[in-house]
Design an enzyme around this catalytic site. Sequence first.
Site, PDB file in Angstrom:
ATOM      1  N   LYS A   1     -12.470  25.331  -5.142  1.00  0.00           N
ATOM      2  CA  LYS A   1     -12.506  24.490  -6.385  1.00  0.00           C
ATOM      3  C   LYS A   1     -13.943  24.784  -7.146  1.00  0.00           C
ATOM      4  O   LYS A   1     -14.712  24.003  -7.192  1.00  0.00           O
ATOM      5  CB  LYS A   1     -12.484  22.987  -5.719  1.00  0.00           C
ATOM      6  CG  LYS A   1     -10.890  22.607  -5.461  1.00  0.00           C
ATOM      7  CD  LYS A   1     -10.156  22.604  -6.705  1.00  0.00           C
ATOM      8  CE  LYS A   1     -10.300  21.010  -7.351  1.00  0.00           C
ATOM      9  NZ  LYS A   1      -9.433  21.026  -8.346  1.00  0.00           N
TER      10      LYS A   1
ATOM     11  N   ASP B   1      -0.126  22.909   6.280  1.00  0.00           N
ATOM     12  CA  ASP B   1       0.638  22.259   6.397  1.00  0.00           C
ATOM     13  C   ASP B   1       1.786  22.094   5.473  1.00  0.00           C
ATOM     14  O   ASP B   1       3.043  22.115   5.786  1.00  0.00           O
ATOM     15  CB  ASP B   1       0.376  20.819   6.746  1.00  0.00           C
ATOM     16  CG  ASP B   1      -0.225  20.343   8.071  1.00  0.00           C
ATOM     17  OD1 ASP B   1      -0.674  21.226   8.807  1.00  0.00           O
ATOM     18  OD2 ASP B   1       0.002  19.311   8.609  1.00  0.00           O
TER      19      ASP B   1
ATOM     20  N   ASP C   1      -5.708  23.435  -5.880  1.00  0.00           N
ATOM     21  CA  ASP C   1      -4.664  22.687  -6.542  1.00  0.00           C
ATOM     22  C   ASP C   1      -3.762  23.616  -7.122  1.00  0.00           C
ATOM     23  O   ASP C   1      -2.487  23.450  -6.962  1.00  0.00           O
ATOM     24  CB  ASP C   1      -5.296  21.791  -7.539  1.00  0.00           C
ATOM     25  CG  ASP C   1      -6.248  22.125  -8.627  1.00  0.00           C
ATOM     26  OD1 ASP C   1      -6.699  23.480  -8.606  1.00  0.00           O
ATOM     27  OD2 ASP C   1      -6.547  21.325  -9.579  1.00  0.00           O
TER      28      ASP C   1
ATOM     29  N   ASP D   1      -6.403  23.405   6.138  1.00  0.00           N
ATOM     30  CA  ASP D   1      -5.747  22.570   6.682  1.00  0.00           C
ATOM     31  C   ASP D   1      -4.506  21.843   5.963  1.00  0.00           C
ATOM     32  O   ASP D   1      -3.553  22.158   6.269  1.00  0.00           O
ATOM     33  CB  ASP D   1      -6.780  21.207   6.920  1.00  0.00           C
ATOM     34  CG  ASP D   1      -6.278  20.258   8.094  1.00  0.00           C
ATOM     35  OD1 ASP D   1      -5.045  20.637   8.543  1.00  0.00           O
ATOM     36  OD2 ASP D   1      -6.878  19.555   8.412  1.00  0.00           O
TER      37      ASP D   1
ATOM     38  N   TYR E   1     -15.621  19.081   7.738  1.00  0.00           N
ATOM     39  CA  TYR E   1     -15.346  18.499   9.032  1.00  0.00           C
ATOM     40  C   TYR E   1     -16.671  18.638   9.868  1.00  0.00           C
ATOM     41  O   TYR E   1     -16.497  17.991  10.930  1.00  0.00           O
ATOM     42  CB  TYR E   1     -14.245  19.411   9.691  1.00  0.00           C
ATOM     43  CG  TYR E   1     -12.763  19.215   9.092  1.00  0.00           C
ATOM     44  CD1 TYR E   1     -12.677  18.269   7.874  1.00  0.00           C
ATOM     45  CD2 TYR E   1     -11.819  19.888   9.507  1.00  0.00           C
ATOM     46  CE1 TYR E   1     -11.550  18.102   7.304  1.00  0.00           C
ATOM     47  CE2 TYR E   1     -10.455  19.753   9.026  1.00  0.00           C
ATOM     48  CZ  TYR E   1     -10.284  18.784   7.939  1.00  0.00           C
ATOM     49  OH  TYR E   1      -9.114  18.647   7.269  1.00  0.00           O
TER      50      TYR E   1
END
Length: 371
Positions: free
Chosen positions: A194, A255, A227, A251, A143
């Site tokens: 990851k 959610d 994942d 993020d 970001y």
Amino acid sequence: MTFKLLVLPGDGIGPEVIAQARRVIDWFVARRGLKVEIEEDLLGGASHDRHGTFLTEATKARARAADAVLIGAEGGPKWAHLRSGSGPEARSGLIRLRRELEVYANLRPIKAFAALSQESPLKAEVIRGVDLVIVRELTGGVYFGEPRGIEKLPDGTRRGVDTQVYTTPEIERVARAAFELARTRRRRVASVDKANVMQTGVLWRQEVQRLHQAAYSDVTLENVLADNCAMQLIRDPRQFDVIVTDNLFGDLLSDGAAMIAGSLGMLPSASLGAPDARGRRKAIYEPVHGSAPDIAGTNAANPLGAVLSVAMMLRHSLGLGAEAELLERAVEAALASGLRTADIAAPGTSVVTTAAMGDGVIAALEAAARG
Ligand code: NAD
């Protein structure tokens, strides 16, 4: 000492949910002797309409001078076109403020509320007793990484670029926050990355492991691929205590995990900076949800994420753990009494307004104070 709080209601449902959070703060002032001095200012679209920018220098200065900042939500379709490109307005006021205050550790607690076990899209037996915290790195990663932007190529097509970048200090300080938090809980940390495909993931894993061995071997650490973590949060969320991860994965995962609590509208958050010499940390408290333009202005938003953000402020900035629990119990009591905003109501059941849910929390606080 009087606690200085800057309130930025923002856009959309932000002002609606913050109005209820302020009623709760007023209750603690009137009934429990809380000393707080409140200033209010504009953020996001509301600020852009008045000042031509999502975050003014004056608001930044007020935020720096405050002990904590309480935010509603920011953004909406009216201002979305301003966010393309690479100019200063390409980043939301909120993202700029997080960076300005260096609040790098974003705590997002996810709890299954017993009263909502039937309203969650997940099975009651899967979510029963879930109590986990996602610690999301908030001021680095993709970001913020440079270069970023959209450029035109000679053949007339375009190329969009974002950069995922992390350094040792950025990883270490958020990992430290997660290990410290785990020591106050069940002493388990899942570090999510990851590392199988990303260089930042390899570095993330190495730095977290190094810190773990050096200073936190009393905490159990496991490494989980992002994942797989997404899948495990749906399959068996009770396995997690503290999850620490980067800005983007945090993020997304939080959610998704919101569905354990029944709705995005239920989730609070705290974003904390480094402790200063006196142990005080810069802090932003805000519900996890956005400005929900689809329901803004209808008095239908769930204010409990904002109200529970006040509980996090009582706990983390004011050191008032017992008052925070009082407020959390009041939220549970309001839910147990059957109050439901539309987002947490089962089909065909009756629904209350934002303000009526606020009334329910205040009534539960009064009952607890009497009782
Ligand atoms: P959103 O969180 O605003 O809404 C997603 C869905 O959840 C919508 O259907 C909405 O009605 C519902 N919802 C969210 N909060 C709710 C609440 N308290 N009560 C009941 N229902 C609720 O996300 P979005 O629609 O993707 O984004 C809308 C705007 O908000 C965009 O401009 C986005 O940039 C911005 N946004 C801001 C923040 C923030 O300020 N922290 C976070 C995410 C998105």
